[in-house]
Design a protein around this motif. Structure first.
Motif, PDB file in Angstrom:
ATOM      1  N   GLY A   8      -0.857  29.738  25.346  1.00 17.55           N
ATOM      2  CA  GLY A   8      -1.092  31.184  25.317  1.00 17.55           C
ATOM      3  C   GLY A   8      -1.973  31.603  26.484  1.00 17.55           C
ATOM      4  N   ASN A   9      -1.442  32.485  27.320  1.00 18.69           N
ATOM      5  CA  ASN A   9      -2.179  32.997  28.483  1.00 18.69           C
ATOM      6  C   ASN A   9      -2.637  34.414  28.151  1.00 18.69           C
ATOM      7  OD1 ASN A   9      -3.063  33.926  30.953  1.00 18.69           O
ATOM      8  ND2 ASN A   9      -1.029  33.929  31.917  1.00 18.69           N
ATOM      9  N   TRP A  10      -3.920  34.545  27.848  1.00 18.12           N
ATOM     10  CA  TRP A  10      -4.437  35.860  27.411  1.00 18.12           C
ATOM     11  C   TRP A  10      -4.642  36.808  28.593  1.00 18.12           C
ATOM     12  CZ3 TRP A  10      -8.741  34.519  23.221  1.00 18.12           C
ATOM     13  CH2 TRP A  10      -8.120  33.784  22.188  1.00 18.12           C
ATOM     14  N   GLY A  95      -1.547  28.724  40.085  1.00 18.86           N
ATOM     15  CA  GLY A  95      -0.387  29.321  40.748  1.00 18.86           C
ATOM     16  C   GLY A  95       0.384  30.304  39.888  1.00 18.86           C
ATOM     17  N   HIS A  96      -0.295  30.903  38.897  1.00 18.42           N
ATOM     18  CA  HIS A  96       0.410  31.923  38.107  1.00 18.42           C
ATOM     19  C   HIS A  96       0.926  33.009  39.045  1.00 18.42           C
ATOM     20  CE1 HIS A  96       1.168  35.271  35.426  1.00 18.42           C
ATOM     21  NE2 HIS A  96       1.324  34.374  34.487  1.00 18.42           N
ATOM     22  N   SER A  97       2.050  33.613  38.716  1.00 23.14           N
ATOM     23  CA  SER A  97       2.665  34.565  39.653  1.00 23.14           C
ATOM     24  C   SER A  97       1.745  35.739  39.941  1.00 23.14           C
ATOM     25  CB  SER A  97       4.008  35.056  39.128  1.00 23.14           C
ATOM     26  OG  SER A  97       3.817  36.054  38.174  1.00 23.14           O
ATOM     27  N   GLU A  98       0.886  36.105  38.973  1.00 20.41           N
ATOM     28  CA  GLU A  98      -0.041  37.214  39.266  1.00 20.41           C
ATOM     29  C   GLU A  98      -1.064  36.805  40.315  1.00 20.41           C
ATOM     30  OE1 GLU A  98      -0.860  37.872  35.138  1.00 20.41           O
ATOM     31  OE2 GLU A  98       1.196  38.587  34.946  1.00 20.41           O
ATOM     32  N   ARG A  99      -1.411  35.542  40.355  1.00 19.20           N
ATOM     33  CA  ARG A  99      -2.333  35.069  41.397  1.00 19.20           C
ATOM     34  C   ARG A  99      -1.576  34.921  42.729  1.00 19.20           C
ATOM     35  NH1 ARG A  99      -7.161  35.011  39.754  1.00 19.20           N
ATOM     36  NH2 ARG A  99      -7.646  34.489  41.911  1.00 19.20           N
ATOM     37  N   TYR A 165       7.893  27.185  34.342  1.00 12.03           N
ATOM     38  CA  TYR A 165       8.824  28.015  35.113  1.00 12.03           C
ATOM     39  C   TYR A 165       8.806  29.427  34.546  1.00 12.03           C
ATOM     40  CZ  TYR A 165      13.084  30.218  36.718  1.00 12.03           C
ATOM     41  OH  TYR A 165      13.977  31.131  37.237  1.00 12.03           O
ATOM     42  N   GLU A 166       8.297  30.363  35.363  1.00 11.98           N
ATOM     43  CA  GLU A 166       8.230  31.750  34.928  1.00 11.98           C
ATOM     44  C   GLU A 166       8.881  32.636  35.992  1.00 11.98           C
ATOM     45  OE1 GLU A 166       4.660  32.424  32.087  1.00 11.98           O
ATOM     46  OE2 GLU A 166       3.884  32.370  34.118  1.00 11.98           O
ATOM     47  N   PRO A 167      10.144  33.032  35.787  1.00 16.21           N
ATOM     48  CA  PRO A 167      10.747  33.935  36.764  1.00 16.21           C
ATOM     49  C   PRO A 167       9.934  35.230  36.800  1.00 16.21           C
ATOM     50  CG  PRO A 167      12.241  33.509  34.890  1.00 16.21           C
ATOM     51  CD  PRO A 167      11.013  32.707  34.660  1.00 16.21           C
ATOM     52  N   TRP A 169      10.512  38.201  37.533  1.00 17.14           N
ATOM     53  CA  TRP A 169      11.178  39.378  36.981  1.00 17.14           C
ATOM     54  C   TRP A 169      11.184  39.391  35.453  1.00 17.14           C
ATOM     55  CZ3 TRP A 169      15.453  37.282  34.525  1.00 17.14           C
ATOM     56  CH2 TRP A 169      15.863  36.035  34.994  1.00 17.14           C
ATOM     57  N   ALA A 170      10.795  38.283  34.825  1.00 16.65           N
ATOM     58  CA  ALA A 170      10.796  38.238  33.347  1.00 16.65           C
ATOM     59  C   ALA A 170       9.394  38.337  32.766  1.00 16.65           C
ATOM     60  CB  ALA A 170      11.462  36.952  32.873  1.00 16.65           C
ATOM     61  N   ILE A 171       8.369  38.332  33.639  1.00 19.84           N
ATOM     62  CA  ILE A 171       6.992  38.315  33.141  1.00 19.84           C
ATOM     63  C   ILE A 171       6.530  39.714  32.792  1.00 19.84           C
ATOM     64  CG2 ILE A 171       4.587  37.841  33.753  1.00 19.84           C
ATOM     65  CD1 ILE A 171       5.534  35.565  35.476  1.00 19.84           C
ATOM     66  N   GLY A 172       6.140  39.898  31.543  1.00 20.21           N
ATOM     67  CA  GLY A 172       5.557  41.169  31.107  1.00 20.21           C
ATOM     68  C   GLY A 172       6.538  42.330  31.121  1.00 20.21           C
ATOM     69  N   THR A 173       7.824  42.026  31.272  1.00 20.55           N
ATOM     70  CA  THR A 173       8.805  43.112  31.367  1.00 20.55           C
ATOM     71  C   THR A 173       9.469  43.393  30.023  1.00 20.55           C
ATOM     72  OG1 THR A 173      10.525  41.501  31.922  1.00 20.55           O
ATOM     73  CG2 THR A 173       9.390  42.569  33.764  1.00 20.55           C
ATOM     74  N   GLY A 211       8.370  30.499  30.709  1.00 21.83           N
ATOM     75  CA  GLY A 211       7.515  31.651  30.430  1.00 21.83           C
ATOM     76  C   GLY A 211       8.149  32.916  30.967  1.00 21.83           C
ATOM     77  N   GLY A 212       7.844  34.032  30.291  1.00 20.73           N
ATOM     78  CA  GLY A 212       8.381  35.337  30.704  1.00 20.73           C
ATOM     79  C   GLY A 212       8.928  36.061  29.496  1.00 20.73           C
ATOM     80  N   SER A 213       8.085  36.962  28.925  1.00 15.11           N
ATOM     81  CA  SER A 213       8.491  37.783  27.774  1.00 15.11           C
ATOM     82  C   SER A 213       8.950  36.956  26.569  1.00 15.11           C
ATOM     83  CB  SER A 213       9.580  38.789  28.188  1.00 15.11           C
ATOM     84  OG  SER A 213       9.083  39.674  29.180  1.00 15.11           O
ATOM     85  N   VAL A 214       8.267  35.818  26.352  1.00  8.42           N
ATOM     86  CA  VAL A 214       8.591  34.990  25.173  1.00  8.42           C
ATOM     87  C   VAL A 214       8.016  35.652  23.919  1.00  8.42           C
ATOM     88  CG1 VAL A 214       8.082  32.781  24.027  1.00  8.42           C
ATOM     89  CG2 VAL A 214       8.701  32.817  26.456  1.00  8.42           C
ATOM     90  N   THR A 231       6.635  26.559  25.837  1.00  5.55           N
ATOM     91  CA  THR A 231       6.586  27.880  26.460  1.00  5.55           C
ATOM     92  C   THR A 231       5.168  28.239  26.906  1.00  5.55           C
ATOM     93  OG1 THR A 231       6.421  28.815  24.234  1.00  5.55           O
ATOM     94  CG2 THR A 231       8.589  28.885  25.285  1.00  5.55           C
ATOM     95  N   LEU A 232       5.114  29.108  27.911  1.00  7.11           N
ATOM     96  CA  LEU A 232       3.868  29.743  28.349  1.00  7.11           C
ATOM     97  C   LEU A 232       4.008  31.211  27.961  1.00  7.11           C
ATOM     98  CD1 LEU A 232       1.159  29.835  29.823  1.00  7.11           C
ATOM     99  CD2 LEU A 232       2.383  29.870  31.988  1.00  7.11           C
ATOM    100  N   VAL A 233       3.115  31.658  27.089  1.00  8.47           N
ATOM    101  CA  VAL A 233       3.294  32.947  26.420  1.00  8.47           C
ATOM    102  C   VAL A 233       2.173  33.895  26.822  1.00  8.47           C
ATOM    103  CG1 VAL A 233       3.616  34.029  24.169  1.00  8.47           C
ATOM    104  CG2 VAL A 233       4.171  31.600  24.466  1.00  8.47           C
ATOM    105  N   GLY A 234       2.521  35.067  27.321  1.00 11.75           N
ATOM    106  CA  GLY A 234       1.507  36.066  27.680  1.00 11.75           C
ATOM    107  C   GLY A 234       1.291  37.029  26.532  1.00 11.75           C
ATOM    108  N   GLY A 235       1.958  38.171  26.586  1.00  8.31           N
ATOM    109  CA  GLY A 235       1.745  39.255  25.615  1.00  8.31           C
ATOM    110  C   GLY A 235       1.723  38.796  24.164  1.00  8.31           C
ATOM    111  N   ALA A 236       2.692  37.983  23.761  1.00  9.48           N
ATOM    112  CA  ALA A 236       2.766  37.586  22.344  1.00  9.48           C
ATOM    113  C   ALA A 236       1.622  36.657  21.936  1.00  9.48           C
ATOM    114  CB  ALA A 236       4.120  36.922  22.057  1.00  9.48           C
TER     115      ALA A 236
HETATM  116  P1  PGA Z   1       4.527  37.520  29.212  1.00  6.25           P
HETATM  117  O1  PGA Z   1       3.633  36.709  30.260  1.00  6.25           O
HETATM  118  O2  PGA Z   1       4.816  36.579  28.066  1.00  6.25           O
HETATM  119  O3  PGA Z   1       3.696  38.683  28.794  1.00  6.25           O
HETATM  120  O4  PGA Z   1       5.778  37.917  29.928  1.00  6.25           O
HETATM  121  C1  PGA Z   1       3.878  35.372  30.528  1.00  6.25           C
HETATM  122  C2  PGA Z   1       2.948  34.873  31.591  1.00  6.25           C
HETATM  123  O5  PGA Z   1       2.688  35.590  32.556  1.00  6.25           O
HETATM  124  O6  PGA Z   1       2.438  33.728  31.514  1.00  6.25           O
END
Ligand code: PGA
Length: 257
Positions: A8-10, A95-99, A165-167, A169-173, A211-214, A231-236
């Motif tokens: 879980g990535n808060w 190396g998270h995509s936001e960084r 692996y977090e495309p 285009w799928a992160i936080g969308t 990872g990406g909108s899981v 999985t690497l999970v952000g929002g959830a």
């Molecule tokens: P998300 O984020 O689950 O909110 O798309 C994933 C992440 O950035 O690690």
């Protein structure tokens, strides 16, 4: 056999008291132990690591940081070193995509961070993934292979290594990739690059996460794919019930628990 993970990535969410409440709720949901065969990892913001450690120290939950600097100590105002983190947590996202995109961390910086994190005895979760325009140009596999090659340039063994692996285009969308879209990367490009660097057998030992909108609703499709070990999970992951459901489904699908 590779292990299975739910991470879980808060991100930059939760005050310290909110982080303590969230960690307590996840711990309570999981009961005395994480379902067998799954490592459940939470990555709160730096300032909440120690208070959250206090909450989870007698549980099976593991702690991770979201970033680390590439030096052990010194005049680097505002940075946190892997050596400081090694006292507190087991994992670090690198190396998270936001960084990569917002903080403009390049290949070399990420490679240096990976080296420092491994030297400090922490488990790095190296995050890779292409942007939408790179995918449209047919460059997704090449981009991911380059991110892996440069991220692991000074890493001589796969021990402890995790790849996410977090495309982008799928992160936080709210629009995840589909399992079919990602297998060329999770089962193809990533394993091929790891095999090139460390050999076929070692490549199979590395857990590869999606990872990406899981969410609990879509996670099963990813977990049913043999080339994905979690999985690497952000929002959830900011919702205790949703995150624990993802942990439970990981155990059910991957370990048959
Ligand atoms: P998300 O984020 O689950 O909110 O798309 C994933 C992440 O950035 O690690």
């Amino acid at each position: 056999m590779p292990e299975y993970l739910a991470v879980g990535n808060w991100k930059m969410n939760t005050t310290v008291s909110e982080a303590v409440m969230l960690a307590s709720a996840i711990k309570e949901n999981l009961g005395n132990s994480t379902p067998q065969g799954v490592e459940a990892v939470i990555c709160p913001p730096f300032v909440s690591l120690v208070p959250v450690l206090d909450v989870i120290k007698d549980s099976s939950l593991k702690l991770g940081a979201q970033n680390a600097y590439s030096e052990a100590k010194g005049a680097f105002t505002g940075e946190i070193s892997p050596n400081m983190l090694a006292d507190i947590c087991q994992y670090v996202l690198i190396g998270h995509s936001e960084r990569r995109h917002i903080m403009r961390e390049g290949y070399q910086v990420i490679g240096q961070k990976m080296k420092a994190v491994v030297a400090a005895g922490l488990r790095p979760v190296l995050c890779v993934g292409e942007t939408l325009s790179q995918r449209k140009q047919g460059a997704a596999e090449a981009v991911v292979r380059r991110q892996i090659e440069t991220g692991l340039v000074d890493i001589h063994s796969v021990e402890g290594l995790v790849i996410a692996y977090e495309p982008v285009w799928a992160i936080g969308t709210g629009v995840p990739a589909t399992p079919v879209t990602v297998i060329d990367i999770t089962g193809g490009a990533i394993r091929a690059e790891l095999a090139k660097l460390y050999g076929e057998d070692a490549a199979l030992e590395v857990p590869v996460l999606y990872g990406g909108s899981v969410t609990p609703e879509n996670v099963s499709g990813f977990l049913q794919e043999p080339s994905i070990q979690g999985t690497l999970v952000g929002g959830a992951s900011l919702n205790a019930d949703q995150f624990t459901e993802i942990v439970r489904l990981t155990a059910e699908i991957k370990s048959g628990v």
